[in-house]
Write a protein that holds these residues in place. Sequence first.
Motif, PDB file in Angstrom:
ATOM      1  N   ASP A  43       0.827  -1.207   0.000  1.00  0.00           N
ATOM      2  CA  ASP A  43       0.000   0.000   0.000  1.00  0.00           C
ATOM      3  C   ASP A  43       0.863   1.259   0.000  1.00  0.00           C
ATOM      4  O   ASP A  43       0.621   2.200  -0.761  1.00  0.00           O
ATOM      5  N   ALA A  44       1.879   1.281   0.852  1.00  0.00           N
ATOM      6  CA  ALA A  44       2.764   2.442   0.942  1.00  0.00           C
ATOM      7  C   ALA A  44       3.494   2.678  -0.377  1.00  0.00           C
ATOM      8  O   ALA A  44       3.629   3.822  -0.838  1.00  0.00           O
ATOM      9  N   ALA A  45       3.959   1.595  -1.015  1.00  0.00           N
ATOM     10  CA  ALA A  45       4.669   1.714  -2.285  1.00  0.00           C
ATOM     11  C   ALA A  45       3.738   2.181  -3.393  1.00  0.00           C
ATOM     12  O   ALA A  45       4.113   3.039  -4.215  1.00  0.00           O
ATOM     13  N   LEU A  46       2.536   1.627  -3.432  1.00  0.00           N
ATOM     14  CA  LEU A  46       1.570   2.028  -4.460  1.00  0.00           C
ATOM     15  C   LEU A  46       1.228   3.508  -4.354  1.00  0.00           C
ATOM     16  O   LEU A  46       1.134   4.220  -5.365  1.00  0.00           O
ATOM     17  N   TYR A  47       1.044   3.967  -3.126  1.00  0.00           N
ATOM     18  CA  TYR A  47       0.687   5.372  -2.901  1.00  0.00           C
ATOM     19  C   TYR A  47       1.780   6.299  -3.427  1.00  0.00           C
ATOM     20  O   TYR A  47       1.500   7.328  -4.049  1.00  0.00           O
ATOM     21  N   LYS A  48       3.022   5.918  -3.214  1.00  0.00           N
ATOM     22  CA  LYS A  48       4.143   6.725  -3.694  1.00  0.00           C
ATOM     23  C   LYS A  48       4.229   6.711  -5.218  1.00  0.00           C
ATOM     24  O   LYS A  48       4.794   7.640  -5.829  1.00  0.00           O
ATOM     25  N   LEU A  49       3.669   5.685  -5.834  1.00  0.00           N
ATOM     26  CA  LEU A  49       3.681   5.577  -7.292  1.00  0.00           C
ATOM     27  C   LEU A  49       2.446   6.210  -7.940  1.00  0.00           C
ATOM     28  O   LEU A  49       2.256   6.115  -9.151  1.00  0.00           O
ATOM     29  N   GLY A  50       1.610   6.852  -7.126  1.00  0.00           N
ATOM     30  CA  GLY A  50       0.436   7.534  -7.662  1.00  0.00           C
ATOM     31  C   GLY A  50      -0.825   6.696  -7.719  1.00  0.00           C
ATOM     32  O   GLY A  50      -1.830   7.119  -8.297  1.00  0.00           O
ATOM     33  N   HIS A  51      -0.787   5.523  -7.115  1.00  0.00           N
ATOM     34  CA  HIS A  51      -1.954   4.624  -7.071  1.00  0.00           C
ATOM     35  C   HIS A  51      -2.711   4.899  -5.770  1.00  0.00           C
ATOM     36  O   HIS A  51      -2.098   5.199  -4.741  1.00  0.00           O
ATOM     37  N   PRO A  52      -4.046   4.807  -5.766  1.00  0.00           N
ATOM     38  CA  PRO A  52      -4.816   5.053  -4.535  1.00  0.00           C
ATOM     39  C   PRO A  52      -4.476   4.114  -3.383  1.00  0.00           C
ATOM     40  O   PRO A  52      -4.712   4.437  -2.215  1.00  0.00           O
ATOM     41  N   GLY A  53      -3.930   2.936  -3.699  1.00  0.00           N
ATOM     42  CA  GLY A  53      -3.553   2.013  -2.640  1.00  0.00           C
ATOM     43  C   GLY A  53      -4.628   0.992  -2.318  1.00  0.00           C
ATOM     44  O   GLY A  53      -5.514   0.710  -3.129  1.00  0.00           O
ATOM     45  N   LEU A  54      -4.555   0.447  -1.101  1.00  0.00           N
ATOM     46  CA  LEU A  54      -5.424  -0.642  -0.682  1.00  0.00           C
ATOM     47  C   LEU A  54      -6.301  -0.262   0.501  1.00  0.00           C
ATOM     48  O   LEU A  54      -5.928   0.573   1.324  1.00  0.00           O
ATOM     49  N   SER A  55      -7.446  -0.899   0.567  1.00  0.00           N
ATOM     50  CA  SER A  55      -8.321  -0.793   1.737  1.00  0.00           C
ATOM     51  C   SER A  55      -8.583  -2.216   2.202  1.00  0.00           C
ATOM     52  O   SER A  55      -9.305  -2.975   1.541  1.00  0.00           O
ATOM     53  N   VAL A  56      -7.968  -2.598   3.309  1.00  0.00           N
ATOM     54  CA  VAL A  56      -7.981  -3.994   3.754  1.00  0.00           C
ATOM     55  C   VAL A  56      -8.953  -4.210   4.908  1.00  0.00           C
ATOM     56  O   VAL A  56      -9.020  -3.400   5.840  1.00  0.00           O
ATOM     57  N   THR A  57      -9.687  -5.312   4.832  1.00  0.00           N
ATOM     58  CA  THR A  57     -10.543  -5.750   5.931  1.00  0.00           C
ATOM     59  C   THR A  57     -10.051  -7.113   6.393  1.00  0.00           C
ATOM     60  O   THR A  57      -9.901  -8.036   5.584  1.00  0.00           O
ATOM     61  N   CYS A  58      -9.771  -7.227   7.689  1.00  0.00           N
ATOM     62  CA  CYS A  58      -9.223  -8.464   8.265  1.00  0.00           C
ATOM     63  C   CYS A  58     -10.327  -9.275   8.933  1.00  0.00           C
ATOM     64  O   CYS A  58     -11.112  -8.740   9.722  1.00  0.00           O
TER      65      CYS A  58
END
Length: 257
Positions: A43-58
């Motif tokens: 998620d952190a890497a994706l965000y830095k690459l301009g991607h919205p990232g992840l929303s995780v449910t455990c």
Amino acid sequence: MMKKTKAHFTCEYIINPQHRISVNLIGLGGTGSQVLDALARIDAALYKLGHPGLSVTCYDADTVSESNIGRQMFSPADIGLNKAVCLATRVNRFYGLDWEAVPEFYNLHSTPANITVSCVDTVKSRLLINDSLKSNYSANYLTNPYYWLDFGNSAKSGQVILGTPKKIAQPKKSTYNVVSKLPTIMDLYDLTQIDENESGPSCSLAEALKKQDLFINSTLAQLGSAILWSLFREGILNYHGIFLNLKTMRTNPLLLK
């Protein structure tokens, strides 16, 4: 004429979404507790690459026991806490996230996600997840299940398999022989024929280590997370799984067919 290499191109919505990609992480034990941290790093890497990232449910209804300390990502202070709540709270504080925890077992009424990551240890759980993914396919991008990443292991060996509940649209013109449907764990193996006996929870770490070696879960978690990262970063896969054997120190990819 040269034979084209087989490849699967990542679902376009996963690469260029309008919202964060929804992920259901089912099972926060030996493997799942390790995968959660890997998802946060992705998620952190994706965000830095301009991607919205992840929303995780455990999802996990179990509580932390003394036998979990050392093999799973828990400390003595966590004993008695729900696994999903404990780890989701920790990762949220560490990475500044807002991921959710459901202190229950995943069921047919659970909200589906774009990516399902299962770290379960029973056939019954996989059958339920399979039924859920096939019955919940819809046009809703937020909850449409595109991929299923399943982890499974014995004492010193295991496998990770990335599958698609339905076909994923592929480029019409490509230098590759494109594969739109990745077989899931259920497509590859007839799990209904397995006579599974519940062994129950281990009472101590020593007893737990007889069932699963100390580093099988963490090694498998890293390999599986690498497949998921390639799905986002590279946008193309030539394999969709990995077989691991810690006794022989060998890994073998599951190539596309």
